[in-house]
Design an enzyme around this catalytic site. Sequence first.
Site, PDB file in Angstrom:
ATOM      1  N   GLU A 161      -3.680 -52.555 -16.940  1.00  0.00           N
ATOM      2  CA  GLU A 161      -2.879 -52.560 -15.723  1.00  0.00           C
ATOM      3  C   GLU A 161      -1.463 -53.047 -16.018  1.00  0.00           C
ATOM      4  O   GLU A 161      -1.265 -54.085 -16.662  1.00  0.00           O
ATOM      5  CB  GLU A 161      -3.537 -53.465 -14.679  1.00  0.00           C
ATOM      6  CG  GLU A 161      -2.990 -53.270 -13.288  1.00  0.00           C
ATOM      7  CD  GLU A 161      -3.880 -53.890 -12.224  1.00  0.00           C
ATOM      8  OE1 GLU A 161      -3.378 -54.104 -11.113  1.00  0.00           O
ATOM      9  OE2 GLU A 161      -5.074 -54.161 -12.507  1.00  0.00           O
TER      10      GLU A 161
ATOM     11  N   CYS B 254      -9.726 -51.765 -11.254  1.00  0.00           N
ATOM     12  CA  CYS B 254      -8.423 -51.336 -10.743  1.00  0.00           C
ATOM     13  C   CYS B 254      -8.667 -50.212  -9.744  1.00  0.00           C
ATOM     14  O   CYS B 254      -9.081 -49.113 -10.132  1.00  0.00           O
ATOM     15  CB  CYS B 254      -7.523 -50.864 -11.882  1.00  0.00           C
ATOM     16  SG  CYS B 254      -5.911 -50.257 -11.326  1.00  0.00           S
TER      17      CYS B 254
ATOM     18  N   HIS C 298       0.327 -43.828 -13.000  1.00  0.00           N
ATOM     19  CA  HIS C 298      -0.806 -43.894 -13.912  1.00  0.00           C
ATOM     20  C   HIS C 298      -0.746 -42.747 -14.900  1.00  0.00           C
ATOM     21  O   HIS C 298      -0.285 -41.646 -14.569  1.00  0.00           O
ATOM     22  CB  HIS C 298      -2.128 -43.782 -13.153  1.00  0.00           C
ATOM     23  CG  HIS C 298      -2.475 -44.992 -12.345  1.00  0.00           C
ATOM     24  ND1 HIS C 298      -3.356 -45.953 -12.770  1.00  0.00           N
ATOM     25  CD2 HIS C 298      -2.044 -45.398 -11.113  1.00  0.00           C
ATOM     26  CE1 HIS C 298      -3.467 -46.903 -11.854  1.00  0.00           C
ATOM     27  NE2 HIS C 298      -2.683 -46.589 -10.839  1.00  0.00           N
TER      28      HIS C 298
ATOM     29  N   CYS D  97      -2.180 -51.650  -4.690  1.00  0.00           N
ATOM     30  CA  CYS D  97      -3.372 -52.165  -5.369  1.00  0.00           C
ATOM     31  C   CYS D  97      -4.563 -51.890  -4.473  1.00  0.00           C
ATOM     32  O   CYS D  97      -4.663 -52.449  -3.371  1.00  0.00           O
ATOM     33  CB  CYS D  97      -3.247 -53.660  -5.656  1.00  0.00           C
ATOM     34  SG  CYS D  97      -4.727 -54.373  -6.399  1.00  0.00           S
TER      35      CYS D  97
ATOM     36  N   GLY E 151      -6.395 -47.280 -10.222  1.00  0.00           N
ATOM     37  CA  GLY E 151      -6.800 -46.596 -11.445  1.00  0.00           C
ATOM     38  C   GLY E 151      -7.995 -45.695 -11.215  1.00  0.00           C
ATOM     39  O   GLY E 151      -8.048 -44.568 -11.733  1.00  0.00           O
TER      40      GLY E 151
END
Length: 269
Positions: free
Chosen positions: A200, A209, A151, A74, A212
């Site tokens: 998410e 994010c 992702h 993260c 992301g």
Amino acid sequence: MRVAFVKMHGLGNDFVVIDRRVGNVPPVDTALARSLADRRTGIGCDQLVVIEGSQAADFRMRIFNPDGGEVEACGNASRAVALLHGEPARIETAGGIIHARPADHGIAVDMGHPRFEWNEIPLAYAMDTYSMPVGWDGLENPIAVNVGNPHVVFFVPDTDSIELDRLGPQIENDPLFPERVNVNVATIVNRHSIRLRVWERGAGLTRACGTGACATAAAAIKRGLVERQVTVALPGGTLAIALGEDSAITMTGPAAEAFRGSFEWGAFA
């Protein structure tokens, strides 16, 4: 026993941080993560972050989503714990070791190298990950990338027009993604700017994010849509993403401490 925590956020993506190196804090499990993350009966957060000792780095960071599932990485949480640490650090995560350091505009995190091979995402079977021959109700031909966690990135004319609250969970839980997936819908503003919204994995729609933003920038660069240094604007704010000559990703952005407190372990475990 009472356990101390720090409430933090990065661009509105908020965390409860527990440092198990201090005191005799028991191990954290799925049930505790779900209980603490609940915004009505717990402390409330997008992720529970647990700091532990590490033999491979300065410390280890574990990340739990509101559904109790543990995830590999993260970016926003990395900036938050780096802010707490207060100096350059090597941080062990389930997705690998990352490096964080104070920067002029917050915290810079070296997120490692993006991976594009189908089995590194991972996908259920081999396919072209640069323009995947799949689609969900008009969202088509994404690019898949792993930046410590998986992702898919869709480039669309207007990210705000996408029903991400409806399509996000469908894509996240599609059998094509055996470890589920984070879903990004992005609009290229110009060669130096991207707008982004993220569903998410295990958390839902989020204000920001970090991984992301890294995945989307890496995907846009791979397709030749932007330069190697871009800003990524999310609902909660903007991150600066750079892809070095060695293809390593650096993410720079703010993090903040909201408040500190403590809770009774037995009330949530």
